[in-house]
Design an enzyme around this catalytic site. Sequence first.
Site, PDB file in Angstrom:
ATOM      1  CB  VAL A   1       1.456  -5.290   1.319  1.00  0.00           C
ATOM      2  CG1 VAL A   1       1.329  -6.336   0.224  1.00  0.00           C
ATOM      3  CG2 VAL A   1       2.487  -4.253   0.946  1.00  0.00           C
ATOM      4  CB  SER A   2      -0.779  -4.169   6.275  1.00  0.00           C
ATOM      5  OG  SER A   2      -0.320  -5.465   6.497  1.00  0.00           O
ATOM      6  CB  SER A   3       4.148  -4.136   7.126  1.00  0.00           C
ATOM      7  OG  SER A   3       4.376  -5.461   6.725  1.00  0.00           O
TER       8      SER A   3
END
Length: 193
Positions: free
Chosen positions: A59-61
């Site tokens: 996931v990016s964050s």
Amino acid sequence: MNLKEWAAATGVSYVTARRQYAAGTLPVPTYRLGRLIMVGEPLTGAAPDTGKTVVYACVSSAEQQSDLDRQVARVAVWATGRHLAVDQVVTEVGSALDGQRKKFLALLRDPAVTTIVVEHRDRFARFGAEYVEAALAAQGRRLLVADPAEVDDDLVRDVTEILTSLCARLYGRRAAADRARRAVEAVTEDNPT
């Protein structure tokens, strides 16, 4: 299937199933896959020279970190449904745009990893995934994508990240996020879909 899905399918509360697992009294065989508890027998019987199969979830964050377990569960179920023995689960929080995902780069460098399974192609690489796939294929390795459909929300997030990066270079970091947000809003207001 994972323990939570098994509990729902059999009508047992998840808390009860979790307690039975901890006590060793669950009436079905179980095994660990990363942080997940999977119900059933783990797949074995793969030839020893076939290398490792790794499930990769990203996931990016940090705000999306709760999605990691769900992503791993979906990909693991998909892989075991295709009779792939999953040897390792690798999860990571980091943007696919900046190339700074250390665990992912380690997977690419490890010649023992012959199969990498991801949920969406964009979890692997936002841009240029075809080149990386070709390089893996040249080494006798492969990438398997559980769900090849593109996710529109992720594309919008990618464009926002690119705009933020460009705005940061032009206007400074403080104003970058606000300018990128306004640019995306202006484009989406002009072209409603």
